[in-house]
Design a protein around this motif. Structure first.
Motif, PDB file in Angstrom:
ATOM      1  N   UNK A 118       0.854  -1.183   0.000  1.00  0.00           N
ATOM      2  CA  UNK A 118       0.000   0.000   0.000  1.00  0.00           C
ATOM      3  C   UNK A 118       0.889   1.232   0.000  1.00  0.00           C
ATOM      4  N   UNK A 119       0.322   2.363  -0.397  1.00  0.00           N
ATOM      5  CA  UNK A 119       1.053   3.629  -0.444  1.00  0.00           C
ATOM      6  C   UNK A 119       0.303   4.654   0.392  1.00  0.00           C
ATOM      7  N   UNK A 120       1.037   5.404   1.206  1.00  0.00           N
ATOM      8  CA  UNK A 120       0.442   6.500   1.979  1.00  0.00           C
ATOM      9  C   UNK A 120       0.274   7.685   1.032  1.00  0.00           C
ATOM     10  N   UNK A 121      -0.943   8.247   1.000  1.00  0.00           N
ATOM     11  CA  UNK A 121      -1.241   9.391   0.128  1.00  0.00           C
ATOM     12  C   UNK A 121      -2.028  10.445   0.886  1.00  0.00           C
ATOM     13  N   UNK A 122      -1.994  11.658   0.363  1.00  0.00           N
ATOM     14  CA  UNK A 122      -2.859  12.723   0.863  1.00  0.00           C
ATOM     15  C   UNK A 122      -4.266  12.439   0.327  1.00  0.00           C
ATOM     16  N   UNK A 123      -5.205  12.228   1.219  1.00  0.00           N
ATOM     17  CA  UNK A 123      -6.564  11.810   0.837  1.00  0.00           C
ATOM     18  C   UNK A 123      -7.217  12.806  -0.129  1.00  0.00           C
ATOM     19  N   UNK A 124      -7.196  14.087   0.213  1.00  0.00           N
ATOM     20  CA  UNK A 124      -7.875  15.096  -0.607  1.00  0.00           C
ATOM     21  C   UNK A 124      -7.283  15.161  -2.011  1.00  0.00           C
ATOM     22  N   UNK A 125      -5.957  15.228  -2.112  1.00  0.00           N
ATOM     23  CA  UNK A 125      -5.324  15.304  -3.434  1.00  0.00           C
ATOM     24  C   UNK A 125      -5.590  14.046  -4.252  1.00  0.00           C
ATOM     25  N   UNK A 126      -5.581  12.894  -3.595  1.00  0.00           N
ATOM     26  CA  UNK A 126      -5.826  11.638  -4.298  1.00  0.00           C
ATOM     27  C   UNK A 126      -7.232  11.624  -4.899  1.00  0.00           C
ATOM     28  N   UNK A 127      -8.219  12.013  -4.107  1.00  0.00           N
ATOM     29  CA  UNK A 127      -9.610  12.024  -4.583  1.00  0.00           C
ATOM     30  C   UNK A 127      -9.781  13.054  -5.696  1.00  0.00           C
ATOM     31  N   UNK A 128      -9.150  14.212  -5.557  1.00  0.00           N
ATOM     32  CA  UNK A 128      -9.249  15.236  -6.601  1.00  0.00           C
ATOM     33  C   UNK A 128      -8.654  14.735  -7.917  1.00  0.00           C
ATOM     34  N   UNK A 129      -7.496  14.077  -7.845  1.00  0.00           N
ATOM     35  CA  UNK A 129      -6.873  13.554  -9.068  1.00  0.00           C
ATOM     36  C   UNK A 129      -7.747  12.478  -9.713  1.00  0.00           C
ATOM     37  N   UNK A 130      -8.302  11.628  -8.892  1.00  0.00           N
ATOM     38  CA  UNK A 130      -9.166  10.562  -9.413  1.00  0.00           C
ATOM     39  C   UNK A 130     -10.393  11.158 -10.102  1.00  0.00           C
ATOM     40  N   UNK A 131     -10.960  12.200  -9.525  1.00  0.00           N
ATOM     41  CA  UNK A 131     -12.154  12.830 -10.101  1.00  0.00           C
ATOM     42  C   UNK A 131     -11.846  13.454 -11.463  1.00  0.00           C
ATOM     43  N   UNK A 132     -10.637  13.973 -11.636  1.00  0.00           N
ATOM     44  CA  UNK A 132     -10.241  14.576 -12.919  1.00  0.00           C
ATOM     45  C   UNK A 132     -10.162  13.536 -14.030  1.00  0.00           C
ATOM     46  N   UNK A 133      -9.949  12.287 -13.667  1.00  0.00           N
ATOM     47  CA  UNK A 133      -9.822  11.209 -14.657  1.00  0.00           C
ATOM     48  C   UNK A 133     -11.135  10.484 -14.899  1.00  0.00           C
ATOM     49  N   UNK A 134     -12.190  10.951 -14.273  1.00  0.00           N
ATOM     50  CA  UNK A 134     -13.489  10.267 -14.407  1.00  0.00           C
ATOM     51  C   UNK A 134     -14.145  10.579 -15.718  1.00  0.00           C
TER      52      UNK A 134
END
Length: 134
Positions: A118-134
């Motif tokens: 697993x990788x430790x990530x910043x939750x907010x930035x991760x979700x924002x990046x994922x949303x941009x790829x939706x």
């Protein structure tokens, strides 16, 4: 000389999660086979839940972990009604990468074992990046 604080995420952290197998957990229900026993996707989900639990209380505010890699050997069939227990142990910390050894057992022995990264990530930035790829 000041004592160095122990790192929040250090090898040796463990957690255990349990599941009593129901119809919804079977290979038939999950589409991974046609037999009424614990399905491999559910075994994997249980193992990952144990890895998440092992570090949840130690993560910095605003961070989470996400899955990177899984190596899992599903060794034995588990029928409906049997309880399985997944244990994860943090084996290695390499920067933000966390490597866990996982073992899933039932009353008779090992059901599955392997390694989850697993990788430790910043939750907010991760979700924002994922949303941009939706």
């Amino acid at each position: 000389m000041q004592e160095q604080p122990e790192p929040a995420l250090a090898p040796g952290l463990t957690a255990v999660v349990e599941l009593t197998v129901t119809d919804a957990d079977t290979a038939q229900a999950l589409g991974s086979g046609d037999v009424p026993v614990l399905g491999t996707p559910r075994v994997l989900a249980l193992a990952e839940a144990a890895t998440v639990a092992a570090t949840a209380a130690r993560l910095a505010a605003g961070t989470t972990t996400v899955g990177l890699r899984v190596e899992l050997e599903h060794r034995a069939a588990t029928p409906i009604g049997r309880t399985v227990r997944a244990q994860a142990r943090l084996a290695e910390v390499d920067g933000r990468r966390l490597a866990f050894e996982v073992t899933v057992t039932d009353g008779d022995g090992i059901v599955a074992d392997g390694r989850v990264e697993r990788m430790v990530v910043d939750r907010r930035r991760f979700v924002e990046r994922a949303a941009r790829h939706a």
